[in-house]
Every structure is written in C-alpha cells, then in structure tokens.
Write a protein that holds these residues in place. Structure first.
Motif, short mmCIF file in Angstrom:
data_model
loop_
_atom_site.label_atom_id
_atom_site.label_comp_id
_atom_site.label_asym_id
_atom_site.label_seq_id
_atom_site.Cartn_x
_atom_site.Cartn_y
_atom_site.Cartn_z
N ILE A 30 0.84 -1.20 0.00
CA ILE A 30 0.00 0.00 0.00
C ILE A 30 0.88 1.25 0.00
O ILE A 30 2.06 1.19 0.31
CB ILE A 30 -0.95 0.05 1.21
N THR A 31 0.27 2.36 -0.34
CA THR A 31 0.90 3.67 -0.25
C THR A 31 -0.01 4.54 0.59
O THR A 31 -1.21 4.58 0.36
CB THR A 31 1.06 4.31 -1.65
N ILE A 32 0.56 5.23 1.55
CA ILE A 32 -0.22 6.13 2.39
C ILE A 32 0.22 7.55 2.09
O ILE A 32 1.41 7.87 2.20
CB ILE A 32 -0.04 5.81 3.89
N ILE A 33 -0.73 8.39 1.69
CA ILE A 33 -0.47 9.80 1.40
C ILE A 33 -1.31 10.62 2.36
O ILE A 33 -2.52 10.43 2.44
CB ILE A 33 -0.83 10.14 -0.06
N VAL A 34 -0.68 11.52 3.06
CA VAL A 34 -1.40 12.39 3.97
C VAL A 34 -1.32 13.80 3.41
O VAL A 34 -0.24 14.31 3.14
CB VAL A 34 -0.79 12.35 5.40
N GLU A 35 -2.49 14.41 3.20
CA GLU A 35 -2.50 15.77 2.70
C GLU A 35 -3.53 16.59 3.44
O GLU A 35 -4.53 16.07 3.92
CB GLU A 35 -2.77 15.81 1.20
N GLU A 36 -3.26 17.85 3.53
CA GLU A 36 -4.17 18.76 4.20
C GLU A 36 -5.37 19.01 3.29
O GLU A 36 -5.20 19.26 2.10
CB GLU A 36 -3.45 20.07 4.49
N ASP A 37 -6.58 18.89 3.84
CA ASP A 37 -7.77 19.23 3.06
C ASP A 37 -7.75 20.72 2.81
O ASP A 37 -7.53 21.52 3.72
CB ASP A 37 -9.05 18.85 3.81
N ASN A 38 -7.97 21.08 1.57
CA ASN A 38 -7.94 22.47 1.19
C ASN A 38 -8.97 22.68 0.10
O ASN A 38 -8.92 22.02 -0.93
CB ASN A 38 -6.53 22.83 0.70
N ASP A 39 -9.90 23.58 0.31
CA ASP A 39 -10.96 23.81 -0.66
C ASP A 39 -10.49 24.58 -1.89
O ASP A 39 -11.14 24.56 -2.92
CB ASP A 39 -12.13 24.56 -0.02
N SER A 40 -9.38 25.28 -1.77
CA SER A 40 -8.90 26.04 -2.91
C SER A 40 -8.16 25.12 -3.87
O SER A 40 -7.61 24.10 -3.49
CB SER A 40 -7.99 27.18 -2.47
N ILE A 41 -8.16 25.49 -5.13
CA ILE A 41 -7.51 24.69 -6.16
C ILE A 41 -6.08 25.20 -6.31
O ILE A 41 -5.84 26.38 -6.53
CB ILE A 41 -8.25 24.81 -7.50
N ASN A 42 -5.13 24.29 -6.20
CA ASN A 42 -3.73 24.64 -6.38
C ASN A 42 -3.26 24.09 -7.71
O ASN A 42 -3.14 22.89 -7.88
CB ASN A 42 -2.88 24.07 -5.24
#
Length: 78
Positions: A30-42
């Motif tokens: 498996i791969t675990i990716i942790v990212e901050e939820d952000n409503d803006s589009i980057n």
C-alpha cells in the motif's frame, strides 16, 4: 482498491483507522499519502501555462467539454 479517510483534524487519527487499513489490505503493498484538506484549487505552473495557452486559442476551433471527452474516449478508451 482505494480507501479515503476524512478527518476534521490530525488529532482524530487513532489505532482503529490503522487496524481498518490492515484488515482491508492485509498483506498487499500500500501507499499512504497524507494531505491537508484544502478547498482552494492549487494549480501547478505547468497547468497554469496550459490554461493560458488554451485562452489564446482561436475560438472558431473551440469544442465543448463533452466533445473533448468523446474524442479522448475514442482515442484512449478513457
């Protein structure tokens, strides 16, 4: 298989989530990716450049998103 966990904060992360992942995927890699939820589009610089190029295109050659998707499906089976 993909599984997403949406947490209101990192403080909600607990052993139950880890056990759930272990149960669902067992011995599979498996791969675990942790990212901050952000409503803006980057957008990346490359994405911005592509969009700028598209804005400069001749409008007489414009096709709709639906037409574009049909062409992609026909060409790539996507």
């Amino acid at each position: 298989m993909t599984t997403k966990y949406h947490l209101n904060s990192a403080q909600e992360l607990n052993i139950d989530i880890i056990e759930s992942i272990k149960t669902a995927f067992q011995s599979k890699p498996i791969t675990i990716i942790v990212e901050e939820d952000n409503d803006s589009i980057n957008l990346s610089t490359e994405m911005k450049l592509t969009l700028e190029e598209r804005l400069q295109e001749d409008e007489s050659t414009y096709i709709t998103a639906e037409e574009s998707m049909k062409l992609l499906l026909k060409k790539y089976g996507v």
